[in-house]
Design a protein around this motif. Sequence first.
Motif, PDB file in Angstrom:
ATOM      1  N   ASP A  75       0.839  -1.202   0.000  1.00 35.88           N
ATOM      2  CA  ASP A  75       0.000   0.000   0.000  1.00 35.88           C
ATOM      3  C   ASP A  75       0.875   1.253   0.000  1.00 35.88           C
ATOM      4  O   ASP A  75       0.570   2.249  -0.672  1.00 35.88           O
ATOM      5  CB  ASP A  75      -0.913   0.021   1.222  1.00 35.88           C
ATOM      6  N   GLY A  76       1.951   1.209   0.767  1.00 35.64           N
ATOM      7  CA  GLY A  76       2.874   2.337   0.786  1.00 35.64           C
ATOM      8  C   GLY A  76       3.531   2.546  -0.570  1.00 35.64           C
ATOM      9  O   GLY A  76       3.668   3.688  -1.042  1.00 35.64           O
TER      10      GLY A  76
ATOM     11  N   ALA B 131       2.215   1.725  -3.418  1.00 35.47           N
ATOM     12  CA  ALA B 131       1.178   2.218  -4.322  1.00 35.47           C
ATOM     13  C   ALA B 131       1.018   3.735  -4.191  1.00 35.47           C
ATOM     14  O   ALA B 131       0.871   4.443  -5.200  1.00 35.47           O
ATOM     15  CB  ALA B 131      -0.150   1.519  -4.034  1.00 35.47           C
ATOM     16  N   THR B 132       1.053   4.237  -2.955  1.00 34.43           N
ATOM     17  CA  THR B 132       0.957   5.680  -2.734  1.00 34.43           C
ATOM     18  C   THR B 132       2.140   6.403  -3.371  1.00 34.43           C
ATOM     19  O   THR B 132       1.978   7.450  -4.022  1.00 34.43           O
ATOM     20  CB  THR B 132       0.901   5.977  -1.232  1.00 34.43           C
ATOM     21  N   PHE B 133       3.320   5.840  -3.187  1.00 32.91           N
ATOM     22  CA  PHE B 133       4.527   6.437  -3.760  1.00 32.91           C
ATOM     23  C   PHE B 133       4.481   6.424  -5.282  1.00 32.91           C
ATOM     24  O   PHE B 133       4.797   7.419  -5.944  1.00 32.91           O
ATOM     25  CB  PHE B 133       5.755   5.690  -3.256  1.00 32.91           C
TER      26      PHE B 133
ATOM     27  N   ALA C 243       1.859   6.335  -7.236  1.00 31.30           N
ATOM     28  CA  ALA C 243       0.854   7.286  -7.715  1.00 31.30           C
ATOM     29  C   ALA C 243       1.403   8.708  -7.707  1.00 31.30           C
ATOM     30  O   ALA C 243       1.170   9.490  -8.640  1.00 31.30           O
ATOM     31  CB  ALA C 243      -0.403   7.196  -6.850  1.00 31.30           C
ATOM     32  N   ALA C 244       2.141   9.050  -6.668  1.00 30.91           N
ATOM     33  CA  ALA C 244       2.738  10.384  -6.599  1.00 30.91           C
ATOM     34  C   ALA C 244       3.777  10.571  -7.698  1.00 30.91           C
ATOM     35  O   ALA C 244       3.894  11.660  -8.276  1.00 30.91           O
ATOM     36  CB  ALA C 244       3.368  10.597  -5.220  1.00 30.91           C
TER      37      ALA C 244
ATOM     38  N   CYS D 191      10.652   9.650  -0.862  1.00 29.54           N
ATOM     39  CA  CYS D 191       9.199   9.560  -0.819  1.00 29.54           C
ATOM     40  C   CYS D 191       8.606  10.953  -0.725  1.00 29.54           C
ATOM     41  O   CYS D 191       9.045  11.776   0.082  1.00 29.54           O
ATOM     42  CB  CYS D 191       8.747   8.739   0.400  1.00 29.54           C
TER      43      CYS D 191
END
Length: 266
Positions: free
Chosen positions: A239-240, A242-244, A246-247, A265
């Motif tokens: 999940d972490g 995925a957030t990275f 996307a950014a 990050c």
Amino acid sequence: MTSELSPTEQLRRSIDLLWGGTERPARGPKPTLTLDRIVDAAIAVADRDGTAAISMRRVAGELGVGAMTLYRYVPGKAELLALMLDRVSGPGEEAVRAAEKGWRQLLTAVAHDSYRLHLAHPWLLQVNWTRPVMGPNSLAGAEIVVAALADLGLTSQERISVMVTLDGFVTGYARHRILYDAAAEETGVSDEEFWSQHLPVLERAMTSGNYPAMAALAEDAFDAGWDETFEFGLSCLLDGFATFFAARRSNPPAGTTGTDRSAGCP
């Protein structure tokens, strides 16, 4: 007899063996072994008794030959260990099946394969992997991960960092489980005996008021299974990522090839 090669010569010989060095002796009687059989036997020894048990004499005994026979194929233990590590370092079956299914499924599969690999071969935790002798299998294992991270807007260093971070999570968790499983045998104290000795003092501690957060935990707080906890940690890690990712897609760093560096990050 031990290898008389210098450390640098041992490294060169290991690389030659990994990358297509001949496995047939150049001179002498018709060979009765292959490198594959020798490596398989060495892995079997390590699975039972760890890397400290690996010697040319011990492996030769597994194969029913004299130690001198092995030296016609492998100069010594250092080279043999490099061959063993590369043998188990290729992409696992689950990762191969997930290769075209997207980065998350691929990284999940790689983590599962690596976790199972460490449980099957606990001796891997006894080896310093920080500077491995790269062979075709270990390079293929890295290739499948790096390829899955393409087109995500990551720099080259970020893709390698993702791979290293995932490996750190898996090996750390595998180490914890393997050490836990070995504790009863190493100490001679079963889990039941261990916790029964702690119970009186823990009960007093929980009612003392000094540890209110611990005392407030549910009775089954520590009942999650090993595999369940592994999946929880892996899911949070992904999940972490995925957030990275996307950014990164919305705000890519300057340059994504060559000597590009991670911006960290966001």
